[in-house]
Design a protein around this motif. Structure first.
Motif, mmCIF file in Angstrom:
data_model
loop_
_atom_site.group_PDB
_atom_site.id
_atom_site.type_symbol
_atom_site.label_atom_id
_atom_site.label_comp_id
_atom_site.label_asym_id
_atom_site.label_seq_id
_atom_site.Cartn_x
_atom_site.Cartn_y
_atom_site.Cartn_z
ATOM 1 N N LEU A 146 0.823 -1.199 0.000
ATOM 2 C CA LEU A 146 0.000 0.000 0.000
ATOM 3 C C LEU A 146 0.859 1.251 0.000
ATOM 4 N N TYR A 147 0.403 2.235 -0.776
ATOM 5 C CA TYR A 147 1.003 3.567 -0.824
ATOM 6 C C TYR A 147 -0.103 4.557 -0.487
ATOM 7 N N LEU A 148 0.098 5.358 0.541
ATOM 8 C CA LEU A 148 -0.901 6.349 0.935
ATOM 9 C C LEU A 148 -0.619 7.666 0.240
ATOM 10 N N GLY A 204 0.270 -5.671 3.661
ATOM 11 C CA GLY A 204 -0.985 -6.156 4.198
ATOM 12 C C GLY A 204 -1.431 -7.429 3.508
ATOM 13 N N THR A 205 -2.588 -7.919 3.937
ATOM 14 C CA THR A 205 -3.181 -9.130 3.390
ATOM 15 C C THR A 205 -4.606 -8.822 2.971
ATOM 16 N N ALA A 242 -5.529 5.734 -0.871
ATOM 17 C CA ALA A 242 -4.359 4.881 -1.024
ATOM 18 C C ALA A 242 -4.399 4.173 -2.369
ATOM 19 N N VAL A 243 -3.243 3.699 -2.781
ATOM 20 C CA VAL A 243 -3.111 2.816 -3.930
ATOM 21 C C VAL A 243 -2.651 1.483 -3.374
ATOM 22 N N ALA A 244 -3.317 0.416 -3.787
ATOM 23 C CA ALA A 244 -2.962 -0.918 -3.308
ATOM 24 C C ALA A 244 -2.544 -1.790 -4.477
ATOM 25 N N LEU A 245 -1.388 -2.414 -4.353
ATOM 26 C CA LEU A 245 -0.937 -3.399 -5.328
ATOM 27 C C LEU A 245 -1.182 -4.770 -4.713
#
Length: 89
Positions: free
Chosen positions: A7-9, A19-20, A76-79
């Motif tokens: 995650l990138y905030l 994270g999961t 946020a951006v989540a990969l």
């Protein structure tokens, strides 16, 4: 579910968090027209460059969240690292 994620905030894009994935939804209700689909959450468009058709809810359990950055309304951006579950090395 169970895939690892990074995650990138938007509040501090220099830091990354792990994270999961807990769950992934099917989509969101389009607030700018279109047919109504029962059961989908209605999420207002707040970032103009993100199209509603590309948005869907993802719930991620963050390993060590920073309480100063992770708060209601933060973006946020989540990969999602598909195929890498929390039991993978």
């Amino acid at each position: 579910n169970g895939s690892r994620s990074t995650l990138y905030l938007m509040g501090d894009s220099n830091r990354t968090f792990s994270g999961t994935v807990d769950s992934i939804g099917f989509g969101v209700f389009p607030d700018d027209g279109g047919a109504q689909a029962a059961g989908l959450p209605k999420v207002a468009r707040t970032i103009n460059w993100v199209r509603v058709a590309q948005r869907f809810p993802v719930r991620i359990r963050v390993d060590k969240p920073d309480p100063d950055l992770f708060r209601i309304g933060a973006s946020a951006v989540a990969l999602i690292h598909a195929g890498q579950d929390e039991d993978s090395p």
